[in-house]
Design a protein around this motif. Sequence first.
Motif, PDB file in Angstrom:
ATOM      1  N   ALA A 113      36.188  31.541  32.163  1.00  0.00           N
ATOM      2  CA  ALA A 113      35.573  32.523  31.962  1.00  0.00           C
ATOM      3  C   ALA A 113      35.580  33.085  30.417  1.00  0.00           C
ATOM      4  O   ALA A 113      35.052  33.878  29.956  1.00  0.00           O
ATOM      5  CB  ALA A 113      36.180  33.734  32.554  1.00  0.00           C
ATOM      6  N   TYR A 129      38.111  33.496  27.992  1.00  0.00           N
ATOM      7  CA  TYR A 129      39.261  34.244  27.403  1.00  0.00           C
ATOM      8  C   TYR A 129      40.295  33.138  26.431  1.00  0.00           C
ATOM      9  O   TYR A 129      40.234  31.978  26.910  1.00  0.00           O
ATOM     10  CB  TYR A 129      39.948  35.013  28.367  1.00  0.00           C
ATOM     11  CG  TYR A 129      39.448  36.023  29.329  1.00  0.00           C
ATOM     12  CD1 TYR A 129      39.074  37.100  28.572  1.00  0.00           C
ATOM     13  CD2 TYR A 129      38.826  36.023  30.435  1.00  0.00           C
ATOM     14  CE1 TYR A 129      38.554  38.161  29.208  1.00  0.00           C
ATOM     15  CE2 TYR A 129      38.061  36.997  30.973  1.00  0.00           C
ATOM     16  CZ  TYR A 129      37.758  38.189  30.479  1.00  0.00           C
ATOM     17  OH  TYR A 129      37.118  39.130  30.889  1.00  0.00           O
ATOM     18  N   LEU A 137      40.038  42.612  37.218  1.00  0.00           N
ATOM     19  CA  LEU A 137      39.300  42.181  38.248  1.00  0.00           C
ATOM     20  C   LEU A 137      39.495  40.757  38.556  1.00  0.00           C
ATOM     21  O   LEU A 137      39.888  40.346  39.569  1.00  0.00           O
ATOM     22  CB  LEU A 137      37.778  42.576  38.611  1.00  0.00           C
ATOM     23  CG  LEU A 137      37.697  44.210  38.737  1.00  0.00           C
ATOM     24  CD1 LEU A 137      36.231  44.658  38.806  1.00  0.00           C
ATOM     25  CD2 LEU A 137      38.076  44.469  40.004  1.00  0.00           C
ATOM     26  N   LEU A 138      39.123  39.934  37.581  1.00  0.00           N
ATOM     27  CA  LEU A 138      39.275  38.466  37.398  1.00  0.00           C
ATOM     28  C   LEU A 138      40.667  38.080  37.765  1.00  0.00           C
ATOM     29  O   LEU A 138      40.875  37.218  38.503  1.00  0.00           O
ATOM     30  CB  LEU A 138      38.730  38.003  36.123  1.00  0.00           C
ATOM     31  CG  LEU A 138      38.819  36.567  36.106  1.00  0.00           C
ATOM     32  CD1 LEU A 138      37.936  35.832  37.165  1.00  0.00           C
ATOM     33  CD2 LEU A 138      37.945  36.159  34.634  1.00  0.00           C
ATOM     34  N   ASP A 196      41.696  38.979  41.487  1.00  0.00           N
ATOM     35  CA  ASP A 196      41.062  38.137  42.450  1.00  0.00           C
ATOM     36  C   ASP A 196      41.364  36.599  42.107  1.00  0.00           C
ATOM     37  O   ASP A 196      41.171  36.099  43.310  1.00  0.00           O
ATOM     38  CB  ASP A 196      39.566  38.300  41.905  1.00  0.00           C
ATOM     39  CG  ASP A 196      38.905  39.500  42.451  1.00  0.00           C
ATOM     40  OD1 ASP A 196      39.510  40.237  43.158  1.00  0.00           O
ATOM     41  OD2 ASP A 196      37.624  39.900  42.174  1.00  0.00           O
ATOM     42  N   ASP A 246      37.000  43.245  28.110  1.00  0.00           N
ATOM     43  CA  ASP A 246      36.648  44.561  28.893  1.00  0.00           C
ATOM     44  C   ASP A 246      37.841  44.504  29.768  1.00  0.00           C
ATOM     45  O   ASP A 246      38.002  43.519  30.720  1.00  0.00           O
ATOM     46  CB  ASP A 246      35.297  44.439  29.712  1.00  0.00           C
ATOM     47  CG  ASP A 246      34.853  45.703  30.444  1.00  0.00           C
ATOM     48  OD1 ASP A 246      35.534  45.691  31.715  1.00  0.00           O
ATOM     49  OD2 ASP A 246      34.388  46.336  30.233  1.00  0.00           O
ATOM     50  N   GLU A 247      38.545  45.660  29.754  1.00  0.00           N
ATOM     51  CA  GLU A 247      39.823  45.696  30.571  1.00  0.00           C
ATOM     52  C   GLU A 247      39.432  45.509  32.075  1.00  0.00           C
ATOM     53  O   GLU A 247      40.324  44.913  32.648  1.00  0.00           O
ATOM     54  CB  GLU A 247      40.467  47.002  30.292  1.00  0.00           C
ATOM     55  CG  GLU A 247      41.869  47.295  30.948  1.00  0.00           C
ATOM     56  CD  GLU A 247      42.511  48.264  30.530  1.00  0.00           C
ATOM     57  OE1 GLU A 247      43.410  49.052  31.449  1.00  0.00           O
ATOM     58  OE2 GLU A 247      42.356  48.980  29.621  1.00  0.00           O
ATOM     59  N   GLU A 248      38.616  46.374  32.502  1.00  0.00           N
ATOM     60  CA  GLU A 248      38.201  46.241  33.940  1.00  0.00           C
ATOM     61  C   GLU A 248      37.764  44.840  34.421  1.00  0.00           C
ATOM     62  O   GLU A 248      38.432  44.402  35.363  1.00  0.00           O
ATOM     63  CB  GLU A 248      37.320  47.535  34.416  1.00  0.00           C
ATOM     64  CG  GLU A 248      37.158  47.589  35.800  1.00  0.00           C
ATOM     65  CD  GLU A 248      36.234  48.911  36.067  1.00  0.00           C
ATOM     66  OE1 GLU A 248      35.737  48.991  37.170  1.00  0.00           O
ATOM     67  OE2 GLU A 248      36.084  49.824  35.126  1.00  0.00           O
ATOM     68  N   GLU A 249      36.849  44.489  33.648  1.00  0.00           N
ATOM     69  CA  GLU A 249      36.565  43.057  34.201  1.00  0.00           C
ATOM     70  C   GLU A 249      37.702  42.020  34.369  1.00  0.00           C
ATOM     71  O   GLU A 249      37.707  41.360  35.054  1.00  0.00           O
ATOM     72  CB  GLU A 249      35.403  42.408  33.117  1.00  0.00           C
ATOM     73  CG  GLU A 249      34.135  43.129  33.282  1.00  0.00           C
ATOM     74  CD  GLU A 249      33.075  42.305  32.364  1.00  0.00           C
ATOM     75  OE1 GLU A 249      33.470  41.361  31.727  1.00  0.00           O
ATOM     76  OE2 GLU A 249      31.970  43.054  32.434  1.00  0.00           O
ATOM     77  N   LEU A 250      38.483  42.123  33.176  1.00  0.00           N
ATOM     78  CA  LEU A 250      39.712  41.324  32.862  1.00  0.00           C
ATOM     79  C   LEU A 250      40.554  41.586  34.281  1.00  0.00           C
ATOM     80  O   LEU A 250      41.174  40.370  34.845  1.00  0.00           O
ATOM     81  CB  LEU A 250      40.546  41.390  31.713  1.00  0.00           C
ATOM     82  CG  LEU A 250      41.839  40.716  31.342  1.00  0.00           C
ATOM     83  CD1 LEU A 250      41.558  39.224  31.395  1.00  0.00           C
ATOM     84  CD2 LEU A 250      42.338  40.957  30.153  1.00  0.00           C
TER      85      LEU A 250
END
Length: 242
Positions: free
Chosen positions: A191, A193, A155-156, A159, A149-153
């Motif tokens: 996570a 990946y 953000l992580l 951060d 998921d582009e947005e989750e990636l």
Amino acid sequence: MSGHSKWSTIKHKKGKADAIKGKVYTKLSKAIAVAVREGGSDPEMNSRLRDAVAKAKANNMPNDNIDRAIKKGSGELGSTNYEEIIYEGYGPGGVAVIVEALTENKNRTAGDVRHAFDKNGGNLGTSGCVSFLFEKKGQIMIEKDDKVDEEELMLLAIDSGAEDMIAEEEGFEIITDPDAFDGVYKALEQAGYSFASAEVAMIPTTWTKLPEEDEKKMQKMLDMFDDNDDIQEVYHNWEEED
């Protein structure tokens, strides 16, 4: 555009993956051994070793090979004194090229590097002649698939200390400061990946396009460097076409 060029490189290497896997592992083992020799065998205390191991894992190097390379670097399995040398020059069409080598015979390696440049319309330059066109950055490449998921990636990544994330057709390129690379890599690894590539690299600040004839020469030169066990990495600012 750095991701565009990097994805082209990854795609090209995948096309001949089986043929070069052993050669890649040899180069990665050499880099790990030198990192251990320079800073010790504990990755927590040796950032260079952490980076070398991260790169090896991104290339699917087996843990047994990594452990063996660490033992070789610490002298448990014998050792070879490699010298680190960086060459700079111009490829066909004026493409800026940096070649990083680890060698026990610098005369042989220098001759091989000069030959690769000369044979393909380039020329070996002096130290510093092109390095100002590059920035040292952490670079993590993650291929697109249904699980990412582009947005989750993003953000992580941000951060955990990344400077930027670039989404492209093939996947995602995450850029970090060299000192932040390890923290970002670990956060993404934990996570779950998978990495197409993960390394601290020299990333170009400007790009050069080539006509088709020079593209063939440039690719041949890169293949010659790939085939040389002394050559660890080659960085360039050729803007490759798909």
